[in-house]
Enzyme design. Structure first.
Site, PDB file in Angstrom:
ATOM      1  N   ARG A   1       0.807  -1.239   0.000  1.00 23.24           N
ATOM      2  CA  ARG A   1       0.000   0.000   0.000  1.00 23.24           C
ATOM      3  C   ARG A   1       0.834   1.279   0.000  1.00 23.24           C
ATOM      4  O   ARG A   1       0.342   2.358   0.325  1.00 23.24           O
ATOM      5  CB  ARG A   1      -0.988   0.033   1.163  1.00 23.24           C
ATOM      6  CG  ARG A   1      -1.954  -1.120   1.128  1.00 23.24           C
ATOM      7  CD  ARG A   1      -3.337  -0.738   1.618  1.00 23.24           C
ATOM      8  NE  ARG A   1      -4.278  -1.787   1.308  1.00 23.24           N
ATOM      9  CZ  ARG A   1      -4.479  -2.849   2.070  1.00 23.24           C
ATOM     10  NH1 ARG A   1      -3.826  -2.992   3.199  1.00 23.24           N
ATOM     11  NH2 ARG A   1      -5.339  -3.764   1.708  1.00 23.24           N
TER      12      ARG A   1
ATOM     13  N   LYS B   1       4.399  11.323 -11.430  1.00 27.06           N
ATOM     14  CA  LYS B   1       3.612  10.480 -12.343  1.00 27.06           C
ATOM     15  C   LYS B   1       4.332   9.154 -12.468  1.00 27.06           C
ATOM     16  O   LYS B   1       5.514   9.121 -12.835  1.00 27.06           O
ATOM     17  CB  LYS B   1       3.518  11.125 -13.731  1.00 27.06           C
ATOM     18  CG  LYS B   1       2.367  12.073 -13.893  1.00 27.06           C
ATOM     19  CD  LYS B   1       2.203  12.428 -15.372  1.00 27.06           C
ATOM     20  CE  LYS B   1       1.114  13.450 -15.566  1.00 27.06           C
ATOM     21  NZ  LYS B   1       1.022  13.891 -16.975  1.00 27.06           N
TER      22      LYS B   1
ATOM     23  N   GLU C   1      11.719  17.452 -24.818  1.00 28.63           N
ATOM     24  CA  GLU C   1      10.961  17.876 -23.629  1.00 28.63           C
ATOM     25  C   GLU C   1      11.425  19.265 -23.162  1.00 28.63           C
ATOM     26  O   GLU C   1      10.632  20.046 -22.638  1.00 28.63           O
ATOM     27  CB  GLU C   1      11.107  16.859 -22.483  1.00 28.63           C
ATOM     28  CG  GLU C   1      10.522  15.472 -22.767  1.00 28.63           C
ATOM     29  CD  GLU C   1       8.984  15.384 -22.665  1.00 28.63           C
ATOM     30  OE1 GLU C   1       8.322  16.414 -22.471  1.00 28.63           O
ATOM     31  OE2 GLU C   1       8.457  14.250 -22.817  1.00 28.63           O
TER      32      GLU C   1
ATOM     33  N   LYS D   1       8.910  23.012 -13.946  1.00 29.24           N
ATOM     34  CA  LYS D   1       8.062  21.870 -13.606  1.00 29.24           C
ATOM     35  C   LYS D   1       7.610  21.943 -12.145  1.00 29.24           C
ATOM     36  O   LYS D   1       6.451  21.647 -11.838  1.00 29.24           O
ATOM     37  CB  LYS D   1       8.793  20.560 -13.880  1.00 29.24           C
ATOM     38  CG  LYS D   1       7.898  19.352 -13.608  1.00 29.24           C
ATOM     39  CD  LYS D   1       7.897  18.319 -14.672  1.00 29.24           C
ATOM     40  CE  LYS D   1       6.835  17.282 -14.416  1.00 29.24           C
ATOM     41  NZ  LYS D   1       7.006  16.084 -15.218  1.00 29.24           N
TER      42      LYS D   1
ATOM     43  N   GLU E   1      -2.998  17.109 -12.054  1.00 27.11           N
ATOM     44  CA  GLU E   1      -3.331  17.377 -13.454  1.00 27.11           C
ATOM     45  C   GLU E   1      -4.818  17.673 -13.697  1.00 27.11           C
ATOM     46  O   GLU E   1      -5.482  17.001 -14.486  1.00 27.11           O
ATOM     47  CB  GLU E   1      -2.870  16.192 -14.322  1.00 27.11           C
ATOM     48  CG  GLU E   1      -2.813  16.550 -15.796  1.00 27.11           C
ATOM     49  CD  GLU E   1      -2.164  15.473 -16.655  1.00 27.11           C
ATOM     50  OE1 GLU E   1      -0.943  15.453 -16.713  1.00 27.11           O
ATOM     51  OE2 GLU E   1      -2.884  14.679 -17.258  1.00 27.11           O
TER      52      GLU E   1
ATOM     53  N   ARG F   1      -1.256  21.521 -15.158  1.00 27.42           N
ATOM     54  CA  ARG F   1      -0.350  20.420 -15.512  1.00 27.42           C
ATOM     55  C   ARG F   1      -0.704  19.794 -16.870  1.00 27.42           C
ATOM     56  O   ARG F   1       0.151  19.203 -17.521  1.00 27.42           O
ATOM     57  CB  ARG F   1      -0.334  19.362 -14.396  1.00 27.42           C
ATOM     58  CG  ARG F   1       0.752  18.336 -14.598  1.00 27.42           C
ATOM     59  CD  ARG F   1       1.027  17.474 -13.380  1.00 27.42           C
ATOM     60  NE  ARG F   1       2.106  16.541 -13.657  1.00 27.42           N
ATOM     61  CZ  ARG F   1       2.652  15.740 -12.772  1.00 27.42           C
ATOM     62  NH1 ARG F   1       2.236  15.762 -11.524  1.00 27.42           N
ATOM     63  NH2 ARG F   1       3.625  14.917 -13.106  1.00 27.42           N
TER      64      ARG F   1
ATOM     65  N   ASN G   1       1.389  18.270 -21.358  1.00 26.54           N
ATOM     66  CA  ASN G   1       1.136  17.214 -22.345  1.00 26.54           C
ATOM     67  C   ASN G   1       1.155  17.732 -23.773  1.00 26.54           C
ATOM     68  O   ASN G   1       0.738  17.019 -24.694  1.00 26.54           O
ATOM     69  CB  ASN G   1      -0.217  16.553 -22.066  1.00 26.54           C
ATOM     70  CG  ASN G   1      -0.196  15.805 -20.760  1.00 26.54           C
ATOM     71  OD1 ASN G   1       0.623  14.939 -20.566  1.00 26.54           O
ATOM     72  ND2 ASN G   1      -1.087  16.172 -19.856  1.00 26.54           N
TER      73      ASN G   1
ATOM     74  N   HIS H   1       1.772  15.411 -26.677  1.00 25.44           N
ATOM     75  CA  HIS H   1       1.820  14.026 -26.191  1.00 25.44           C
ATOM     76  C   HIS H   1       0.652  13.153 -26.673  1.00 25.44           C
ATOM     77  O   HIS H   1       0.791  11.938 -26.717  1.00 25.44           O
ATOM     78  CB  HIS H   1       1.919  13.996 -24.659  1.00 25.44           C
ATOM     79  CG  HIS H   1       3.320  14.263 -24.174  1.00 25.44           C
ATOM     80  ND1 HIS H   1       3.979  15.440 -24.429  1.00 25.44           N
ATOM     81  CD2 HIS H   1       4.197  13.491 -23.489  1.00 25.44           C
ATOM     82  CE1 HIS H   1       5.193  15.395 -23.906  1.00 25.44           C
ATOM     83  NE2 HIS H   1       5.354  14.214 -23.326  1.00 25.44           N
TER      84      HIS H   1
ATOM     85  N   HIS I   1       1.977   9.775 -27.989  1.00 26.24           N
ATOM     86  CA  HIS I   1       1.606   8.479 -27.406  1.00 26.24           C
ATOM     87  C   HIS I   1       0.941   7.583 -28.450  1.00 26.24           C
ATOM     88  O   HIS I   1       1.121   6.363 -28.448  1.00 26.24           O
ATOM     89  CB  HIS I   1       0.670   8.677 -26.198  1.00 26.24           C
ATOM     90  CG  HIS I   1       1.395   9.233 -25.000  1.00 26.24           C
ATOM     91  ND1 HIS I   1       0.740   9.705 -23.887  1.00 26.24           N
ATOM     92  CD2 HIS I   1       2.712   9.377 -24.729  1.00 26.24           C
ATOM     93  CE1 HIS I   1       1.640  10.127 -23.001  1.00 26.24           C
ATOM     94  NE2 HIS I   1       2.834   9.939 -23.493  1.00 26.24           N
TER      95      HIS I   1
ATOM     96  N   HIS J   1      11.015   8.348 -26.923  1.00 24.19           N
ATOM     97  CA  HIS J   1       9.867   9.178 -26.540  1.00 24.19           C
ATOM     98  C   HIS J   1      10.003  10.603 -27.101  1.00 24.19           C
ATOM     99  O   HIS J   1       9.057  11.161 -27.654  1.00 24.19           O
ATOM    100  CB  HIS J   1       9.727   9.198 -25.019  1.00 24.19           C
ATOM    101  CG  HIS J   1       8.589  10.033 -24.528  1.00 24.19           C
ATOM    102  ND1 HIS J   1       7.286   9.798 -24.885  1.00 24.19           N
ATOM    103  CD2 HIS J   1       8.564  11.129 -23.710  1.00 24.19           C
ATOM    104  CE1 HIS J   1       6.505  10.699 -24.308  1.00 24.19           C
ATOM    105  NE2 HIS J   1       7.256  11.515 -23.591  1.00 24.19           N
TER     106      HIS J   1
HETATM  107  N1  GLY Z   1       5.412  14.711 -18.229  1.00 23.39           N
HETATM  108  C1  GLY Z   1       4.286  15.494 -17.969  1.00 23.39           C
HETATM  109  C2  GLY Z   1       3.943  15.610 -16.528  1.00 23.39           C
HETATM  110  O1  GLY Z   1       4.707  15.197 -15.681  1.00 23.39           O
HETATM  111  O2  GLY Z   1       2.904  16.114 -16.197  1.00 23.39           O
END
Ligand code: GLY
Length: 365
Positions: free
Chosen positions: A121, A143, A185, A227, A237, A241, A245, A248, A252, A265
């Site tokens: 947990r 994340k 990035e 960040k 998010e 946040r 993306n 992305h 993706h 990536h």
């Molecule tokens: N890589 C995007 C984020 O961490 O929100």
């Protein structure tokens, strides 16, 4: 010297430490010298680098930290490897006081963070990112997760690390294409938030590729600061946040369509951002000179600006409909409206997205 960026969160604040050759001090810090419950999770390539590191090999206490390594590559970021790590921890009778130390790129960091979030947990973990991409983005912000065959990062959680240690020295062990991939990035942050930083990158991108120390330190710290501000404002998010993306949804889709690990990536992100900028021009939201500068910076450093051959607009759409930003079946896209500013678009029809991707593929831009 160690630079620090603090991530200030209600119950889970931590420091990002940035510098050259700082891994040594991390391992010598009291947490690890007095802790018999640390486990390093890494990949087979990095394991050799760590074992050759003189600081690691001369210190008996450090040497005694068990290492569990997974195979190297995005295609191993899956539930099977999660289970392998958990089986190792259970067989060795690790309890809730175990500290996982992820040393590696985005794959190792994401999978270790995910294991940390579910093992008994939830247990503590540290991020020691070794790729440029992980140092400027993936290791920060909590994340965690793994891929599903039907979509990238579809299984995961938010689980903050106890600290992030960025030893820039690691970058000298990376193949050049990984440095180039990480640049995608970095450029992303500039397009989202900071025109001045974009201009700086236009001037200095080759110094970064040459791993020039001052330039790297400035740039990595700048991305961490940006960040950290975003995570502090919107950890889970819900709004700000989402901007991170940018590109992305397309990226993706590319990664899932061609098979995980076939493209890096950052390569997929580069194409994704260029398509996003193109769409924005088509919607009269972005001046075409900005599109041209965005496309040019990716192209100059050697990143792709076109998607994989044979990938049809419908193929993009199929994966984009499973994107985590989709709400009630509606695709939501982050698009640049300037350099240094993006917006969330939630009412572009799927038919328009298909039409714009087709036009992008046919255009001689
Ligand atoms: N890589 C995007 C984020 O961490 O929100």
């Amino acid at each position: 010297m160690v630079d620090k960026v603090h991530v200030n969160l209600m119950n889970s604040s931590y420091d990002i430490s940035i510098g050259f050759n700082i891994l040594k001090n991390f391992f010598i810090s009291t947490i690890f010298l007095n802790n018999t419950n640390s486990v390093i999770i890494t990949n087979n390539t990095i394991k050799n680098v760590i074992l050759k590191n003189k600081y690691y090999s001369i210190n008996k206490n450090i040497k005694n930290i068990p290492i569990f390594s997974i195979p190297d590559g995005e295609c191993y970021k899956n539930l099977k490897e999660v289970e392998n790590i958990i089986s190792f921890l259970l067989k060795k009778l690790y309890g809730r006081d175990v500290i996982l130390i992820a040393i590696g790129g985005g794959v190792v960091g994401d999978i270790t963070g995910f294991v940390a979030s579910i093992y008994q947990r939830g247990v503590n973990f540290f991020q020691v990112p070794t790729t440029l991409l992980a140092q400027v983005d993936a290791s920060i912000g909590g994340k965690t997760g793994v891929n599903h065959i039907l979509g990238k990062n579809m299984i995961g959680s938010f689980w903050q690390p106890k600290g992030v240690l960025i030893d820039i020295e690691f970058l000298s062990t990376l193949p050049r294409e990984h440095i180039i991939s990480g640049m995608a990035e970095i450029i992303k942050y500039a397009i989202i938030f900071d025109h001045e930083f974009f201009i700086w990158l236009e001037k200095n991108c080759f110094k970064i590729l040459q791993l020039q120390k001052d330039t790297l330190l400035y740039c990595i710290k700048k991305c961490c600061e940006l960040k950290a501000l975003v995570i502090e404002a919107d950890e889970k998010e819900s709004n700000l946040r989402l901007f991170l993306n940018l590109g992305h949804s397309f990226a993706h889709a590319i990664e899932a369509y061609i098979g995980y690990g076939k493209w890096l990536h950052g390569e997929a992100v580069s194409v994704g951002i260029v398509i996003s900028a193109y769409l924005s021009v088509q919607l009269n939201m972005l001046h075409k000179d900005y599109f041209s500068r965005i496309k040019t910076i990716f192209y100059r450093i050697g990143l792709p600006i076109k998607g994989p051959k044979g990938m049809l607009p419908q193929d993009y759409l199929e994966f984009m409909l499973r994107d985590k930003k989709v709400l009630s079946g509606k695709i939501r896209l982050i698009l640049p409206v300037s350099i240094g500013k993006v917006q969330l678009f939630s009412s572009i029809e799927n038919t328009s997205i298909l039409r714009f991707i087709k036009k992008f593929q046919e255009d001689k831009h």
